[in-house]
Design an enzyme around this catalytic site. Structure first.
Site: not given
Ligand code: PBG
Length: 324
Positions: A201, A245, A191, A118
């Protein structure tokens, strides 16, 4: 009458019956490495956390080492992104360079590398797109290349965070076939598609440009059965450490996993958890140290072995100063 207060009477007696110790060796500190020069930039939404270019790392590494913080989880921020995230598996990419650099600068650091796409794709999703969704099996091939390039660069532990199906077995096989049988995999097995990742992010410049990650990350509107199933499946396929997570809203999952698996469990106290505590502390609304310790204790009760935390440096300082 049973008098519980007898064992709470003073600090000595409370210490006598306390069974949790906080040991910095069980903590992992995330570091953001950005391609470029002369960068040490504070992340706005995560006060006290920075993006570093490699040439500005030395002071940070020296400080971490002096504090006893030796376990690092590395995230890379490349200059150039494209649809297939090719900088992620470039043997000379930002993260590969950072691994080599840190290993050379001080070989005593334990380097854990986040395997995901990502931060490297122009669309911000964690893999290769087909019809606006991530294609699982095409992405696996890339993940294999990324993991191998990290291993070649000298990573000590590979940590896939992409959430594609079959990745643990796939990556294990590639590592084994290329002479890296002894490199452990810390799997981001459990996750969730969480709202707590927002500040990360920003930090890693990895927000998806459209849609969300709900077709590959887990749905938190379900009970714990999927989490246990995934963890067992990842262990069967070669995961050496199972990660959950985020941490704080998922203590029930950690505690249930603890009863079912014998593999070490890591909990990732993610960016949103950090930023919430920081923001409140900066406003004087709560005591940061006490909150962080209380939170660690809750993770210990739930049964974690390893904690990934942006507070790691502070925790190390508090330990050194005898405050914990
Ligand atoms: C990469 C990745 C993310 C985090 C760790 N690895 C972001 C995401 O899944 O969107 C989040 C960490 C944090 O919030 O601290 N996929």
């Amino acid at each position: 009458m049973k008098r519980y207060r007898r064992l709470r009477k003073n600090q000595n007696i409370r210490n006598l019956v306390s069974n949790f110790k906080i040991n910095i060796n069980n903590f992992i500190y995330p570091l953001f490495i950005e391609e470029g020069e002369n960068i040490k930039e504070e992340i706005k939404s995560m006060p006290g956390q920075y993006r570093f270019s490699i040439d500005k790392l030395n002071d940070e590494l020296d400080e971490l080492y002096a504090l006893g913080v030796k376990n690092l989880l590395l995230f890379g921020i490349p200059k150039h992104k494209n649809s297939c995230g090719s900088e992620a598996y470039n043997d000379n990419g930002i993260i590969q360079q950072a691994i080599k650099y840190i290993k050379k600068y001080n070989p005593n650091f334990l380097i854990i590398s986040d395997v995901c796409m990502c931060e490297y794709t122009s669309h911000g999703h964690c893999g290769i797109l087909e019809n606006d969704d991530v294609n699982n099996d095409e992405t696996l091939k890339k993940l294999g290349e990324i993991a191998l390039s990290h291993a070649k660069a000298g990573a000590d532990i590979i940590a896939p965070s992409d959430m594609m199906d079959g990745r643990i077995g796939y990556i294990r096989e590639i590592l084994d076939n290329n002479g890296y049988k002894d490199i452990p995999i810390m799997a981001y097995s459990v996750k969730y598609a969480s709202n707590f990742y927002g500040p990360f992010r920003d930090a890693a410049d990895s927000a998806p440009s459209f849609g969300d990650r709900k077709t590959y990350q887990m749905d938190y509107k379900r009970d714990s059965r999927e989490a246990i199933d995934i963890a067992l499946n990842d262990i069967k396929n070669g995961a050496d450490i199972i990660m959950v997570k985020p941490a704080i809203a998922y203590l029930d999952i950690i505690s249930k996993l603890r009863e079912k698996i014998y593999t070490p469990i890591a909990a990732y106290c993610v960016s949103g958890e950090y930023s919430m505590i920081k923001a409140a502390a900066m406003n004087g609304w709560l005591n940061e140290k006490n909150i962080v310790i209380e939170k660690i204790n809750s993770l210990q009760r739930a049964g974690v072995d390893i904690i990934i935390s942006y507070h790691t440096k502070d925790i190390a300082k508090w330990i050194m100063d005898g405050e914990i």
